[in-house]
Design an enzyme around this catalytic site. Sequence first.
Site, mmCIF file in Angstrom:
data_model
loop_
_atom_site.group_PDB
_atom_site.id
_atom_site.type_symbol
_atom_site.label_atom_id
_atom_site.label_comp_id
_atom_site.label_asym_id
_atom_site.label_seq_id
_atom_site.Cartn_x
_atom_site.Cartn_y
_atom_site.Cartn_z
ATOM 1 N N ASP A 1 23.418 37.688 38.936
ATOM 2 C CA ASP A 1 22.899 36.583 38.510
ATOM 3 C C ASP A 1 24.028 35.777 37.899
ATOM 4 O O ASP A 1 24.891 36.476 36.924
ATOM 5 C CB ASP A 1 21.995 36.776 37.529
ATOM 6 C CG ASP A 1 21.283 35.603 36.575
ATOM 7 O OD1 ASP A 1 21.816 34.547 37.013
ATOM 8 O OD2 ASP A 1 20.464 35.739 35.705
ATOM 9 N N ASP B 1 14.097 32.634 33.102
ATOM 10 C CA ASP B 1 15.367 32.981 32.208
ATOM 11 C C ASP B 1 14.545 32.605 30.778
ATOM 12 O O ASP B 1 14.443 31.341 30.364
ATOM 13 C CB ASP B 1 16.441 31.889 32.441
ATOM 14 C CG ASP B 1 17.507 32.657 33.351
ATOM 15 O OD1 ASP B 1 17.369 33.923 33.674
ATOM 16 O OD2 ASP B 1 18.421 31.942 33.852
#
Length: 238
Positions: free
Chosen positions: A169, A20
């Site tokens: 996600d 991320d």
Amino acid sequence: MLATEAARALRAGADYLHLDVMDGNFVPAISFGANVIGKLRAHHPKVFFDCHMMVAKPEEQVEQVAQAKAIHPDTKKNLLQFTFHIETTKSRGKTQEVIDLVKQNGMLVGLALNPATPVEHVLPYLDQVDMALVMTVVPGKGGQSFMVDMMEKVRHVRAKYPEKDIEVDGGVKVHTVDEAAKAGANMIVSGTGVYKVEDMALAISTMKRSVELYGNGLTEDKLSPLRYDKDLAGYAAS
């Protein structure tokens, strides 16, 4: 300890690393960037990296992230994916430009959409990308609850693209993964559900079995075995 913690998840059965990248602009948080990804590649040269670019101008980071490119020596699979958000490019008319730039730099392309974004926004581009990422939380903050109503987007994409990689996600854990797998998701991102559980290997293997059962249609006797941390080499109880 990023490389070490990544190795712990891989040893416990993770198939790839979802990284991320947050810029403090598109999302409030700031995490790390291309330099750290490059350093991580040195520790994990044969692992697939899915770089989730939660950044306002993804086109400005394509070339830097591409420095972590790698091809698996045995499978010859491309081990680097650049996943950007449709929300960052659509209003600026740059979605096609970023897709082309990512491909020119030798990476796979992922296209993500937030919970508030209609799935129709990504449909015109799905023929050109390798993966669609359906966010099941608002991006930029861990520990949120899984948004089960986002599964309608997953079902919509799966119906149109039976062979497409579809990733979910946000809030995906052992008790929510079945919903995602049944909807058609075949790539599962889990942070809290892997790193904040008592048995990482059991959590990963349980989620993997869900995708195999509901997504791939395997029978119970063909599923991957359940694994436990205590059975892993080098395991030390804390």
